[in-house]
Enzyme design. Structure first.
Site, PDB file in Angstrom:
ATOM      1  N   GLU A   1      59.664  67.813  33.700  1.00 36.40           N
ATOM      2  CA  GLU A   1      59.762  68.884  34.696  1.00 36.40           C
ATOM      3  C   GLU A   1      58.489  68.992  35.524  1.00 36.40           C
ATOM      4  O   GLU A   1      58.528  69.191  36.735  1.00 36.40           O
ATOM      5  CB  GLU A   1      60.051  70.218  34.010  1.00 36.40           C
ATOM      6  N   ARG A   2      57.367  68.834  34.875  1.00 33.61           N
ATOM      7  CA  ARG A   2      56.082  68.949  35.578  1.00 33.61           C
ATOM      8  C   ARG A   2      55.857  67.764  36.507  1.00 33.61           C
ATOM      9  O   ARG A   2      55.328  67.925  37.610  1.00 33.61           O
ATOM     10  CB  ARG A   2      54.955  69.120  34.564  1.00 33.61           C
TER      11      ARG A   2
END
Length: 195
Positions: free
Chosen positions: A52-53
């Site tokens: 996600e990052r």
């Protein structure tokens, strides 16, 4: 639906993405509908954070370049005091500086993604990508919106949408402060908590 209640949340941006609170009461889920191993939801969530990052950085790079390019084009046409706004050194220097920051983010993103694809632990680098993307998500639209003048404060231009929508990058998937704590921990400089 019986046992399920959904309450939509009104947000300042990201209007194309519904955000809601979902309440489940006495809802039975058949074993055949369970995803993964029972009781492992939190662990799965923690494991997916690196992806996600990295995604946060990847999703921002092209829009960042677009905001800068659109702003440069607009400033080349918009006149103030008889000359294009872009002819002011402070404007073209600032846009060049912002483009440099985006290129640094892109380079870090490529390095972190390559390491991730090779199976390496990228917790620190993914957190750095997310931190930088979130900070640029505030800095770039804010700086560029300023050069659009009053037009930038309207809903008619893309920069105002990015100003609203990109703010979430410093919050979702872990706030800036969480990223800084993770980076400090990975650097072995996070103070230990005394009991």
């Amino acid at each position: 639906m019986l046992g399920i209640k959904v309450e939509l949340i009104d947000k300042i941006g990201m209007h194309s993405s519904d955000t809601a609170m979902i309440f489940l009461e006495d809802v039975k889920v058949p074993a055949s509908h369970i995803i993964g191993e029972e009781g492992m939801g939190f662990t799965y969530q923690m494991l997916q954070f690196q992806e996600e990052r990295l995604w946060a950085g990847a999703a921002a790079v092209v829009p960042f370049y677009k905001i800068i390019r659109d702003t440069a084009e607009y400033c080349g046409q918009r006149k103030a005091f008889g000359q294009p706004v872009l002819s002011n050194q402070s404007v073209y220097f600032r846009l060049a500086e912002l483009a440099t920051e985006v290129e640094l983010l892109r380079s870090l993103l490529h390095k972190a993604t390559a390491q991730y694809c090779m199976g390496h632990n990228v917790t620190k680098m993914a957190s750095m990508v997310k931190l930088k993307a979130g900070r640029l998500a505030r800095e770039i639209p804010d700086a560029c919106l300023q050069y659009w003048g009053g037009m930038g404060f309207t809903s008619d231009v893309l920069v105002s949408r990015f100003y609203r929508d990109f703010r979430i990058l410093s919050i979702g998937g872990g706030a800036d402060e969480v990223m800084l704590s993770i980076i400090a921990k990975e650097m072995n400089i996070l103070p230990s908590k005394k009991k």
